[in-house]
Design a protein around this motif. Structure first.
Motif, PDB file in Angstrom:
ATOM      1  N   LEU A 231       8.895 -46.159 -34.671  1.00 32.84           N
ATOM      2  CA  LEU A 231      10.146 -46.415 -33.945  1.00 32.84           C
ATOM      3  C   LEU A 231      11.183 -47.026 -34.878  1.00 32.84           C
ATOM      4  N   ASP A 232      12.414 -46.558 -34.768  1.00 31.13           N
ATOM      5  CA  ASP A 232      13.540 -47.172 -35.467  1.00 31.13           C
ATOM      6  C   ASP A 232      14.121 -48.229 -34.539  1.00 31.13           C
ATOM      7  N   LEU A 233      13.976 -49.502 -34.901  1.00 27.90           N
ATOM      8  CA  LEU A 233      14.459 -50.600 -34.071  1.00 27.90           C
ATOM      9  C   LEU A 233      15.870 -51.040 -34.455  1.00 27.90           C
ATOM     10  N   GLY A 234      16.433 -50.421 -35.477  1.00 30.43           N
ATOM     11  CA  GLY A 234      17.753 -50.793 -35.949  1.00 30.43           C
ATOM     12  C   GLY A 234      17.692 -51.858 -37.024  1.00 30.43           C
ATOM     13  N   ASP A 235      18.816 -52.048 -37.747  1.00 31.18           N
ATOM     14  CA  ASP A 235      18.918 -53.054 -38.808  1.00 31.18           C
ATOM     15  C   ASP A 235      17.853 -52.870 -39.884  1.00 31.18           C
ATOM     16  N   GLY A 236      17.479 -51.617 -40.151  1.00 34.62           N
ATOM     17  CA  GLY A 236      16.512 -51.348 -41.210  1.00 34.62           C
ATOM     18  C   GLY A 236      15.094 -51.771 -40.890  1.00 34.62           C
ATOM     19  N   THR A 237      14.760 -51.869 -39.619  1.00 33.96           N
ATOM     20  CA  THR A 237      13.415 -52.266 -39.206  1.00 33.96           C
ATOM     21  C   THR A 237      12.748 -51.142 -38.424  1.00 33.96           C
ATOM     22  N   TYR A 238      11.511 -50.827 -38.793  1.00 40.06           N
ATOM     23  CA  TYR A 238      10.751 -49.763 -38.140  1.00 40.06           C
ATOM     24  C   TYR A 238       9.400 -50.324 -37.692  1.00 40.06           C
ATOM     25  N   ALA A 239       8.971 -49.915 -36.511  1.00 41.07           N
ATOM     26  CA  ALA A 239       7.668 -50.327 -35.982  1.00 41.07           C
ATOM     27  C   ALA A 239       6.715 -49.141 -36.032  1.00 41.07           C
ATOM     28  N   MET A 240       5.490 -49.388 -36.486  1.00 38.01           N
ATOM     29  CA  MET A 240       4.499 -48.320 -36.579  1.00 38.01           C
ATOM     30  C   MET A 240       3.238 -48.696 -35.817  1.00 38.01           C
ATOM     31  N   PRO A 275     -12.000 -48.066 -31.734  1.00 39.68           N
ATOM     32  CA  PRO A 275     -10.698 -48.018 -31.076  1.00 39.68           C
ATOM     33  C   PRO A 275     -10.006 -49.385 -31.135  1.00 39.68           C
ATOM     34  N   HIS A 276      -8.814 -49.417 -31.691  1.00 44.34           N
ATOM     35  CA  HIS A 276      -8.047 -50.649 -31.809  1.00 44.34           C
ATOM     36  C   HIS A 276      -6.594 -50.296 -32.075  1.00 44.34           C
ATOM     37  N   VAL A 277      -5.743 -51.297 -32.013  1.00 40.82           N
ATOM     38  CA  VAL A 277      -4.320 -51.095 -32.283  1.00 40.82           C
ATOM     39  C   VAL A 277      -3.994 -51.681 -33.647  1.00 40.82           C
ATOM     40  N   HIS A 278      -3.425 -50.855 -34.500  1.00 40.35           N
ATOM     41  CA  HIS A 278      -2.885 -51.316 -35.785  1.00 40.35           C
ATOM     42  C   HIS A 278      -1.374 -51.280 -35.646  1.00 40.35           C
ATOM     43  N   PHE A 279      -0.740 -52.446 -35.772  1.00 40.61           N
ATOM     44  CA  PHE A 279       0.710 -52.549 -35.581  1.00 40.61           C
ATOM     45  C   PHE A 279       1.348 -53.204 -36.800  1.00 40.61           C
ATOM     46  N   GLN A 280       2.518 -52.713 -37.171  1.00 33.95           N
ATOM     47  CA  GLN A 280       3.248 -53.314 -38.286  1.00 33.95           C
ATOM     48  C   GLN A 280       4.729 -53.016 -38.176  1.00 33.95           C
ATOM     49  N   LEU A 281       5.529 -53.878 -38.803  1.00 34.13           N
ATOM     50  CA  LEU A 281       6.949 -53.622 -39.007  1.00 34.13           C
ATOM     51  C   LEU A 281       7.158 -53.335 -40.482  1.00 34.13           C
ATOM     52  N   MET A 282       8.129 -52.470 -40.793  1.00 39.92           N
ATOM     53  CA  MET A 282       8.363 -52.073 -42.175  1.00 39.92           C
ATOM     54  C   MET A 282       9.824 -51.679 -42.343  1.00 39.92           C
ATOM     55  N   ASP A 283      10.238 -51.479 -43.595  1.00 37.06           N
ATOM     56  CA  ASP A 283      11.660 -51.242 -43.872  1.00 37.06           C
ATOM     57  C   ASP A 283      12.015 -49.777 -44.066  1.00 37.06           C
ATOM     58  N   ASP A 284      11.047 -48.873 -43.889  1.00 35.47           N
ATOM     59  CA  ASP A 284      11.302 -47.447 -44.096  1.00 35.47           C
ATOM     60  C   ASP A 284      10.327 -46.654 -43.230  1.00 35.47           C
ATOM     61  N   PRO A 285      10.759 -45.544 -42.639  1.00 33.98           N
ATOM     62  CA  PRO A 285       9.832 -44.753 -41.814  1.00 33.98           C
ATOM     63  C   PRO A 285       8.794 -43.992 -42.607  1.00 33.98           C
ATOM     64  N   ASP A 286       8.994 -43.835 -43.916  1.00 36.77           N
ATOM     65  CA  ASP A 286       8.051 -43.142 -44.782  1.00 36.77           C
ATOM     66  C   ASP A 286       7.019 -44.147 -45.273  1.00 36.77           C
ATOM     67  N   LEU A 287       5.763 -43.982 -44.855  1.00 38.33           N
ATOM     68  CA  LEU A 287       4.726 -44.941 -45.206  1.00 38.33           C
ATOM     69  C   LEU A 287       4.469 -45.021 -46.705  1.00 38.33           C
ATOM     70  N   ASP A 288       4.757 -43.964 -47.434  1.00 35.78           N
ATOM     71  CA  ASP A 288       4.521 -43.973 -48.871  1.00 35.78           C
ATOM     72  C   ASP A 288       5.458 -44.923 -49.611  1.00 35.78           C
ATOM     73  N   VAL A 289       6.608 -45.222 -49.043  1.00 38.81           N
ATOM     74  CA  VAL A 289       7.591 -46.066 -49.734  1.00 38.81           C
ATOM     75  C   VAL A 289       7.901 -47.345 -48.970  1.00 38.81           C
ATOM     76  N   ALA A 290       7.380 -47.499 -47.774  1.00 37.56           N
ATOM     77  CA  ALA A 290       7.731 -48.636 -46.918  1.00 37.56           C
ATOM     78  C   ALA A 290       7.199 -49.959 -47.463  1.00 37.56           C
ATOM     79  N   VAL A 291       7.955 -51.019 -47.187  1.00 36.03           N
ATOM     80  CA  VAL A 291       7.553 -52.389 -47.492  1.00 36.03           C
ATOM     81  C   VAL A 291       7.465 -53.140 -46.171  1.00 36.03           C
ATOM     82  N   GLY A 292       6.427 -53.939 -46.007  1.00 35.33           N
ATOM     83  CA  GLY A 292       6.205 -54.631 -44.749  1.00 35.33           C
ATOM     84  C   GLY A 292       7.236 -55.692 -44.438  1.00 35.33           C
ATOM     85  N   ILE A 293       7.463 -55.925 -43.150  1.00 33.87           N
ATOM     86  CA  ILE A 293       8.395 -56.940 -42.653  1.00 33.87           C
ATOM     87  C   ILE A 293       7.621 -57.874 -41.713  1.00 33.87           C
TER      88      ILE A 293
END
Length: 329
Positions: A231-240, A275-293
């Motif tokens: 999800l694009d949450l705005g302000d350069g923040t993405y939730a995965m 079965p579990h939930v893995h959740f994170q915020l990051m600065d890019d929608p591309d997981l190969d280049v994203a940095v965690g927030i």
């Protein structure tokens, strides 16, 4: 293609070349000297060591935590939490610096956690653990049977030998609804990968750590996180959200969502032990280049490893409850 993206592509290609050269060396008389076999492996290792530099720099001077709603309702327990260590999964790759895993544990004191947390760290710095194993289609495959983990089902204990694996309906998290943590736009949504059997025994965990996790790492981010929504949450923040249940998507790329809206169901796809939930915020929608927030869940904070928390249904925007010593990150 950015330099960071090109680095990850070269990393995977280097490992593939190495594996091919090893097979050639074993099956035939290779047309190259033996030492040359290890050159692509050395390149891959060097690339892996440099891949997390941007994440390490960001973690050394972290930005303020972004407050969002919890992605689940009900009673859950945290594992691999950034409240205990950063990076929470041992690596910065794939934007996982501040990622968290949560497992459903609706019966207080019931079940027993696995010896290893649901996400295992593969070779080059991915993070999220499991293997394909036997097919889990049918009752545990595509969504449609509802939330099998409801009605206070206890989370199965980790076993030394037997059963080697369990079908997903034995786990209370399987099929649980996952909710939008904020208003946003769906950037990516996939649910075509199958839900494999659990890896909550010693033989299955060894297979995961020594073979499957490394193979998934070479195959790329999609093989690691399995079915997932960004999800694009705005302000350069993405939730995965990772490891979603096959066929459970309620949204598609381009959709606009509101906080608390169902997105998909918890599953066991990708590199996951159960079965579990893995959740994170990051600065890019591309997981190969994203940095965690860093993140914090409204009314809960960031639960520490082993801490249970409860979010009532229909109360997104209100405070949840937390048991244990979890701290806001």
């Amino acid at each position: 293609m950015s330099v960071r993206k090109a680095r990850m592509v070269l990393y995977r290609v280097s490992w593939i070349i190495f594996f091919v050269m090893v097979v050639i060396s074993v099956l035939t008389r290779p047309p190259f000297p033996y030492w040359l076999t290890w050159v692509p492996a050395g390149v891959a290792v060097a690339l892996a060591l440099t891949a997390g530099r941007r994440g390490r720099a960001a973690a050394a001077n972290p930005r303020a935590a972004v407050e969002v709603e919890p992605p689940v309702t009900g009673r859950w327990t945290a594992l691999n939490s950034p409240a205990d260590k950063v990076p929470s999964h041992g690596v910065h790759a794939y934007g996982q610096t501040y990622a968290i895993d949560v497992v459903a544990d609706p019966a207080p004191g019931a079940g027993g956690g696995a010896a290893a947390a649901p996400d295992a760290v593969p070779g080059a710095g991915a993070g999220a653990g499991a293997a394909p194993g036997a097919a889990a289609d049918g009752p545990d495959g595509a969504a449609g049977a509802g939330h099998e983990g409801a009605a206070g089902l206890a989370r199965p204990k980790f076993r030394r030998l037997w059963p080697v694996a369990l079908r997903n309906h034995h786990f209370p998290a399987f099929g649980a609804p996952l909710l939008a943590v904020a208003d946003g736009t769906v950037v990516h949504a996939s649910d075509g990968r199958r839900d494999h059997l659990s890896r909550n025994s010693l033989p299955a965990l060894v297979y995961l750590m020594l073979i499957e996790a490394s193979v998934r790492d070479v195959l790329g981010a999609g093989a690691i996180v399995g079915n997932h929504v960004v999800l694009d949450l705005g302000d350069g923040t993405y939730a995965m959200y990772a490891h979603l249940r096959r066929g459970s998507l309620k949204v598609r790329a381009g959709d606009t969502v509101r906080a608390g809206q169902p997105l998909a169901e918890c599953g066991n796809s990708g590199n996951s032990t159960e079965p579990h939930v893995h959740f994170q915020l990051m600065d890019d929608p591309d997981l190969d280049v994203a940095v965690g927030i860093p993140f914090t869940w409204r009314g809960i904070g960031v639960p520490a490893n082993g801490d249970a928390f409860t979010v009532a249904e229909g109360v997104h925007g209100s405070a949840g409850t937390r048991q244990g010593g979890a701290q806001a990150f």
